[in-house]
Design a protein around this motif. Sequence first.
Motif, short mmCIF file in Angstrom:
data_model
loop_
_atom_site.label_atom_id
_atom_site.label_comp_id
_atom_site.label_asym_id
_atom_site.label_seq_id
_atom_site.Cartn_x
_atom_site.Cartn_y
_atom_site.Cartn_z
N ARG A 225 0.83 -1.20 0.00
CA ARG A 225 0.00 0.00 0.00
C ARG A 225 0.87 1.26 0.00
O ARG A 225 0.57 2.25 -0.71
CB ARG A 225 -0.91 0.00 1.23
CG ARG A 225 -1.88 1.18 1.28
CD ARG A 225 -2.94 0.95 2.34
NE ARG A 225 -3.85 2.08 2.40
CZ ARG A 225 -3.71 3.13 3.21
NH1 ARG A 225 -2.68 3.17 4.06
NH2 ARG A 225 -4.59 4.12 3.20
N ALA A 226 1.97 1.23 0.76
CA ALA A 226 2.85 2.40 0.80
C ALA A 226 3.50 2.64 -0.56
O ALA A 226 3.60 3.78 -1.05
CB ALA A 226 3.91 2.22 1.87
N GLN A 227 3.92 1.57 -1.21
CA GLN A 227 4.53 1.72 -2.53
C GLN A 227 3.51 2.21 -3.56
O GLN A 227 3.83 3.02 -4.44
CB GLN A 227 5.12 0.38 -2.97
CG GLN A 227 6.36 -0.04 -2.17
CD GLN A 227 6.93 -1.36 -2.64
OE1 GLN A 227 6.46 -1.93 -3.62
NE2 GLN A 227 7.95 -1.86 -1.94
N SER A 228 2.27 1.72 -3.42
CA SER A 228 1.24 2.17 -4.35
C SER A 228 0.98 3.66 -4.20
O SER A 228 0.87 4.41 -5.20
CB SER A 228 -0.06 1.40 -4.10
OG SER A 228 0.15 0.01 -4.29
N GLN A 241 -3.14 5.88 -15.18
CA GLN A 241 -2.30 4.99 -14.38
C GLN A 241 -2.39 5.34 -12.89
O GLN A 241 -2.42 4.46 -12.02
CB GLN A 241 -0.85 5.09 -14.85
CG GLN A 241 -0.64 4.52 -16.24
CD GLN A 241 0.77 4.78 -16.75
OE1 GLN A 241 1.37 5.84 -16.46
NE2 GLN A 241 1.29 3.84 -17.54
N LYS A 242 -2.48 6.64 -12.60
CA LYS A 242 -2.61 7.05 -11.20
C LYS A 242 -3.95 6.57 -10.61
O LYS A 242 -4.03 6.22 -9.44
CB LYS A 242 -2.49 8.56 -11.07
CG LYS A 242 -1.08 9.07 -11.32
CD LYS A 242 -1.01 10.58 -11.13
CE LYS A 242 0.41 11.09 -11.37
NZ LYS A 242 0.50 12.56 -11.15
N ARG A 246 -4.48 4.33 -7.36
CA ARG A 246 -5.39 4.64 -6.25
C ARG A 246 -6.31 3.45 -5.95
O ARG A 246 -6.60 3.13 -4.79
CB ARG A 246 -6.23 5.87 -6.58
CG ARG A 246 -5.43 7.17 -6.64
CD ARG A 246 -6.38 8.37 -6.76
NE ARG A 246 -5.65 9.61 -6.93
CZ ARG A 246 -5.33 10.17 -8.09
NH1 ARG A 246 -5.73 9.56 -9.23
NH2 ARG A 246 -4.66 11.29 -8.16
N ASP A 247 -6.79 2.79 -7.02
CA ASP A 247 -7.63 1.60 -6.82
C ASP A 247 -6.85 0.50 -6.10
O ASP A 247 -7.37 -0.18 -5.21
CB ASP A 247 -8.15 1.08 -8.15
CG ASP A 247 -9.15 2.03 -8.79
OD1 ASP A 247 -9.72 2.86 -8.04
OD2 ASP A 247 -9.35 1.95 -10.01
N GLU A 253 -6.06 -1.33 1.33
CA GLU A 253 -6.66 -0.87 2.59
C GLU A 253 -7.83 -1.77 3.01
O GLU A 253 -7.99 -2.09 4.19
CB GLU A 253 -7.14 0.57 2.44
CG GLU A 253 -7.70 1.17 3.72
CD GLU A 253 -8.13 2.60 3.55
OE1 GLU A 253 -8.57 3.21 4.55
OE2 GLU A 253 -8.01 3.14 2.42
N THR A 254 -8.64 -2.19 2.01
CA THR A 254 -9.75 -3.10 2.32
C THR A 254 -9.24 -4.44 2.83
O THR A 254 -9.76 -5.00 3.81
CB THR A 254 -10.61 -3.32 1.07
OG1 THR A 254 -11.12 -2.07 0.61
CG2 THR A 254 -11.78 -4.26 1.37
#
Length: 410
Positions: A225-228, A241-242, A246-247, A253-254
Amino acid sequence: MTVYRKISLSMLAVFVVVYLLGALLYLQQARHDVAREMAGVAGLASSLGEPSTLPASVVSGVRHLKPVADGVNGRVPGVPGWFSALMAGEPERFVVNGWQVDPADEIEEIWEGFVLVSLAYAVGMTLCFVALYAMVRSGLRTLSTVAEAMKDVSEGQLTSRLQPRPERELDALVWRFNSMAEALEREQQTVGRLLNELLQLQDREREQIARVLHDDLGQYLTGIRAQSLSLLYDPELGEAQKNRVRDLAGHCETVQKHFRHLLQDLHPLVMEQLGLASAIRHLAEQWQQLSGLECHLSMDEQLPAFSGEQQTHLYRFLQEALNNVSRHAQASQATLSVASVDQALSVEVRDDGVGSDSLPGNAGLGVRSMRERARCLGGEFQILSRLGEGTRVRLAVPLPGLAVTTGGVI
């Protein structure tokens, strides 16, 4: 029909048959004696001559002979007519040489003897029935005690024992019952010990799995998640792409959210960090979120200080009780209360669901697990449920000399 009544009727029938046979033999012998006596008296009358030729003192002193002129009626005072007729035969008396043979005195003696023998037989029969009643009552008292003890054993009170009996047969029954109860108690202790060890092993495995997942998989999810999120600041990525980044971060997170719920279900790490009260509060909040039902929590400001194993048992007990509400109760809300009452920790989980009249008879594995955890805590477990009135699960854990820790009220 009771056992005593059956035995009494059987003995009464035996006594009646014996009495009738004895009376028949007695009367037959008495009738033969009367006939023999009358024959002898008739011979005497023929040798005496007519009463008118004898002195009055001799006439009055002769037994069983009366002058015909006196008009003997043949009745015996105090003796039933049927008995006199049975003993003397035909009502007409023998008349010999002016004398009338009258066996009234002999029949009266026989009747008195018959009455005395009958009374003695009745007294003996009564005493036999009294002794029988005393013996049967003593035996039935032992059987009633055995029945009550067996009822206690069937309800789980395997410590019930019977006192030895002086009767050898009853004492053998008592000994066999005590041996059976002792064997069942040993088996229950063995099963309880194995179940306790199994629950402890299960809790340790859950704790180990939770730690491994938290330390390994949890860190990987956090890193992904941090890398995303860091890719959002890359100027070389386009807007499309951004959006995909985000997705991806949202999915992470889910997954992390469900992952935390899974870890909490496997092992409440918050209990190790913040204590039992915080773990119970977090359990109620998490259950409310996952089940969608309202949960009212009432907890004392101070809770007893349990050991780590006891805290785990209590937490799992509450967890299973709340899970049963969401799975089976069809309720709209639940109430969880934890309070110290009269040197005991009182725990109750109540719902407003459909309830059941068959609980806890048809309880499943979850309720058995709750019962075993209550036993490990040394507490008393109880389920109160009625169709249409919801269900109450109660646990009372004795607290002899335990300290208290800070809790809270919600």
